[in-house]
Scaffold this motif. Structure first.
Motif, mmCIF file in Angstrom:
data_model
loop_
_atom_site.group_PDB
_atom_site.id
_atom_site.type_symbol
_atom_site.label_atom_id
_atom_site.label_comp_id
_atom_site.label_asym_id
_atom_site.label_seq_id
_atom_site.Cartn_x
_atom_site.Cartn_y
_atom_site.Cartn_z
ATOM 1 N N PRO A 189 0.800 -1.234 0.000
ATOM 2 C CA PRO A 189 0.000 0.000 0.000
ATOM 3 C C PRO A 189 0.827 1.275 0.000
ATOM 4 O O PRO A 189 0.442 2.265 -0.610
ATOM 5 N N ALA A 190 1.960 1.269 0.669
ATOM 6 C CA ALA A 190 2.773 2.478 0.766
ATOM 7 C C ALA A 190 3.312 2.932 -0.583
ATOM 8 O O ALA A 190 3.648 4.103 -0.761
ATOM 9 N N LEU A 191 3.409 2.019 -1.551
ATOM 10 C CA LEU A 191 3.983 2.369 -2.851
ATOM 11 C C LEU A 191 2.942 2.482 -3.960
ATOM 12 O O LEU A 191 3.276 2.837 -5.086
ATOM 13 N N GLN A 192 1.689 2.201 -3.658
ATOM 14 C CA GLN A 192 0.676 2.179 -4.709
ATOM 15 C C GLN A 192 0.336 3.565 -5.252
ATOM 16 O O GLN A 192 -0.209 3.677 -6.340
ATOM 17 N N SER A 193 0.653 4.603 -4.506
ATOM 18 C CA SER A 193 0.406 5.962 -4.988
ATOM 19 C C SER A 193 1.701 6.649 -5.432
ATOM 20 O O SER A 193 1.706 7.842 -5.699
ATOM 21 N N ALA A 194 2.781 5.873 -5.503
ATOM 22 C CA ALA A 194 4.077 6.443 -5.886
ATOM 23 C C ALA A 194 4.165 6.616 -7.402
ATOM 24 O O ALA A 194 3.283 6.198 -8.149
ATOM 25 N N LYS A 195 5.244 7.222 -7.848
ATOM 26 C CA LYS A 195 5.482 7.442 -9.267
ATOM 27 C C LYS A 195 6.375 6.332 -9.797
ATOM 28 O O LYS A 195 7.457 6.084 -9.259
ATOM 29 N N LEU A 196 5.935 5.654 -10.842
ATOM 30 C CA LEU A 196 6.701 4.556 -11.419
ATOM 31 C C LEU A 196 7.910 5.097 -12.173
ATOM 32 O O LEU A 196 7.788 5.976 -13.023
ATOM 33 N N LEU A 197 9.097 4.555 -11.857
ATOM 34 C CA LEU A 197 10.326 5.032 -12.477
ATOM 35 C C LEU A 197 10.975 4.002 -13.392
ATOM 36 O O LEU A 197 11.433 4.344 -14.480
ATOM 37 N N ALA A 198 11.023 2.741 -12.955
ATOM 38 C CA ALA A 198 11.730 1.748 -13.752
ATOM 39 C C ALA A 198 11.363 0.341 -13.292
ATOM 40 O O ALA A 198 10.828 0.138 -12.198
ATOM 41 N N LEU A 199 11.659 -0.623 -14.162
ATOM 42 C CA LEU A 199 11.461 -2.037 -13.869
ATOM 43 C C LEU A 199 12.754 -2.764 -14.198
ATOM 44 O O LEU A 199 13.390 -2.489 -15.214
ATOM 45 N N LYS A 200 13.123 -3.717 -13.341
ATOM 46 C CA LYS A 200 14.323 -4.510 -13.609
ATOM 47 C C LYS A 200 14.023 -5.980 -13.389
ATOM 48 O O LYS A 200 13.580 -6.383 -12.318
ATOM 49 N N SER A 201 14.277 -6.783 -14.404
ATOM 50 C CA SER A 201 14.117 -8.230 -14.286
ATOM 51 C C SER A 201 15.238 -8.773 -13.413
ATOM 52 O O SER A 201 16.414 -8.469 -13.623
ATOM 53 N N ASP A 202 14.873 -9.587 -12.406
ATOM 54 C CA ASP A 202 15.854 -10.133 -11.466
ATOM 55 C C ASP A 202 15.544 -11.617 -11.281
ATOM 56 O O ASP A 202 14.828 -12.007 -10.375
ATOM 57 N N GLY A 203 16.087 -12.443 -12.158
ATOM 58 C CA GLY A 203 15.738 -13.860 -12.130
ATOM 59 C C GLY A 203 14.280 -14.016 -12.542
ATOM 60 O O GLY A 203 13.836 -13.496 -13.556
ATOM 61 N N HIS A 204 13.528 -14.734 -11.731
ATOM 62 C CA HIS A 204 12.100 -14.890 -12.015
ATOM 63 C C HIS A 204 11.290 -13.773 -11.366
ATOM 64 O O HIS A 204 10.062 -13.763 -11.473
ATOM 65 N N TYR A 205 11.970 -12.872 -10.683
ATOM 66 C CA TYR A 205 11.288 -11.774 -10.009
ATOM 67 C C TYR A 205 11.488 -10.472 -10.780
ATOM 68 O O TYR A 205 12.271 -10.395 -11.732
ATOM 69 N N LEU A 206 10.777 -9.466 -10.345
ATOM 70 C CA LEU A 206 10.855 -8.151 -10.971
ATOM 71 C C LEU A 206 10.970 -7.111 -9.870
ATOM 72 O O LEU A 206 10.169 -7.099 -8.939
ATOM 73 N N ARG A 207 11.978 -6.245 -9.985
ATOM 74 C CA ARG A 207 12.092 -5.144 -9.022
ATOM 75 C C ARG A 207 11.450 -3.910 -9.631
ATOM 76 O O ARG A 207 11.816 -3.490 -10.726
ATOM 77 N N VAL A 208 10.484 -3.354 -8.899
ATOM 78 C CA VAL A 208 9.760 -2.175 -9.357
ATOM 79 C C VAL A 208 10.311 -0.962 -8.623
ATOM 80 O O VAL A 208 10.240 -0.893 -7.392
ATOM 81 N N TYR A 209 10.866 -0.020 -9.359
ATOM 82 C CA TYR A 209 11.433 1.192 -8.772
ATOM 83 C C TYR A 209 10.402 2.319 -8.844
ATOM 84 O O TYR A 209 9.813 2.568 -9.904
ATOM 85 N N THR A 210 10.183 2.997 -7.722
ATOM 86 C CA THR A 210 9.317 4.165 -7.691
ATOM 87 C C THR A 210 10.052 5.303 -6.997
ATOM 88 O O THR A 210 11.144 5.108 -6.461
ATOM 89 N N ASP A 211 9.435 6.471 -6.991
ATOM 90 C CA ASP A 211 10.071 7.605 -6.313
ATOM 91 C C ASP A 211 9.955 7.500 -4.793
ATOM 92 O O ASP A 211 10.528 8.312 -4.071
ATOM 93 N N GLN A 212 9.245 6.467 -4.302
ATOM 94 C CA GLN A 212 9.108 6.256 -2.864
ATOM 95 C C GLN A 212 9.860 5.018 -2.388
ATOM 96 O O GLN A 212 9.758 4.633 -1.228
ATOM 97 N N GLY A 213 10.596 4.383 -3.292
ATOM 98 C CA GLY A 213 11.323 3.171 -2.926
ATOM 99 C C GLY A 213 11.075 2.083 -3.954
ATOM 100 O O GLY A 213 10.416 2.299 -4.971
ATOM 101 N N SER A 214 11.612 0.900 -3.699
ATOM 102 C CA SER A 214 11.454 -0.208 -4.635
ATOM 103 C C SER A 214 10.929 -1.442 -3.919
ATOM 104 O O SER A 214 11.023 -1.550 -2.696
#
Length: 282
Positions: A189-214
């Motif tokens: 919930p803390a990141l759902q209103s953040a601004k999306l900045l980038a996505l990085k594939s990490d194995g079978h997972y995905l790291r979602v970068y926002t202006d409030q954290g990842s």
């Protein structure tokens, strides 16, 4: 020359949203991995601690019920923190398997080995008095870890089945008209209103970068890019999608171009996507 990654139309949601989400749910069911493993481990260790304390596992039944519950809930809390760390680390190293039995074995081995020193310290108080029982502690650790990991995977499968599929196009349109990428709904919930900045594939997972954290979620980059609309961006590398931002710091070393995402992260622009990136005039 690569074409820019297509974005879903803001006013007419396409089946790609339903397809991407459906594939994510399928992957989660296949591996017992929900998008948020923290919830699975919290439920597993909470119920596990109560059950182990109630039955008095490993000869602890002679202790008062309140002490037993406190002891096992505490051990399970520590085990949960260790388990989630192991799971994310293993996934990041590409050790996660689509075979549920193999993934169960990997997590069981990691958790059991990590918990042996904890169990030894609890029983010995930091002395060497319980060294003769080290073998028994190890056996107990493996037995309990195997059961907890199995339950965690079952819980994960149940949570994965509960992930809603995109079935109401009106709702999809409402979300996109508000300017909020559907992808952010998968985050805490803390990141759902953040601004999306980038996505990085990490194995079978995905790291979602926002202006409030990842935050790391279980999803493929290809599927996630279908849920970034209406944020404008493009795939700039085999493992990276980047939202369009002006004024990003750039550096070039030995012909390698990178853009600064934050103080600790630089995003590479691969040769495959460089021409299209230059055309976009970022």
């Amino acid at each position: 020359m690569s074409d820019p990654v297509p974005q879903a139309d803001m006013n007419e949601p396409t089946p790609i949203l339903r397809e991407a989400q459906g594939k994510t749910v399928h992957d989660a069911r296949m591996t017992g991995q929900p998008a948020r493993p923290l919830a699975s481990w919290a439920m597993t260790m909470g119920l596990g601690g109560l059950l182990l304390g109630y039955v008095g596992a490993t000869d602890s039944y002679g202790l008062p019920i309140t002490l037993r519950l406190g002891l096992w809930l505490g051990l399970c809390a520590v085990g949960g923190l260790i388990a989630i760390t192991i799971e994310l680390a293993a996934a990041g190293l590409g050790l996660r398997s689509r075979n549920g039995l193999v993934w169960w074995a990997v997590l069981t081995m990691g958790l059991a080995v990590a918990m042996v020193p904890v169990i030894f310290l609890v029983n010995s108080g930091g002395t060497a008095s319980q060294m003769p029982n080290l073998g028994l502690f190890t056996l107990n650790s493996f037995a309990i870890s195997a059961a907890l990991v199995a339950f965690r995977l079952l819980v994960g499968s149940a949570l994965a089945r509960s992930l809603p599929l995109a079935s109401n196009t009106d709702n999809s349109a409402d979300i996109e008209r508000q300017g909020t990428p559907r992808l952010l709904e998968r985050l805490s919930p803390a990141l759902q209103s953040a601004k999306l900045l980038a996505l990085k594939s990490d194995g079978h997972y995905l790291r979602v970068y926002t202006d409030q954290g990842s935050e790391m979620i279980l999803m493929r980059l290809k599927d996630a890019m279908g849920e970034t609309a209406p944020v404008e961006g493009m795939q700039v590398h085999r493992s990276w999608w980047l939202a369009r931002r002006s004024g990003m710091e750039r550096r070039s070393t030995d012909g390698r171009i990178e853009l600064k995402l934050n103080e600790d992260t630089w995003v590479p622009i691969s040769r495959t996507h460089r021409s299209q990136w230059l055309k976009q005039n970022w």
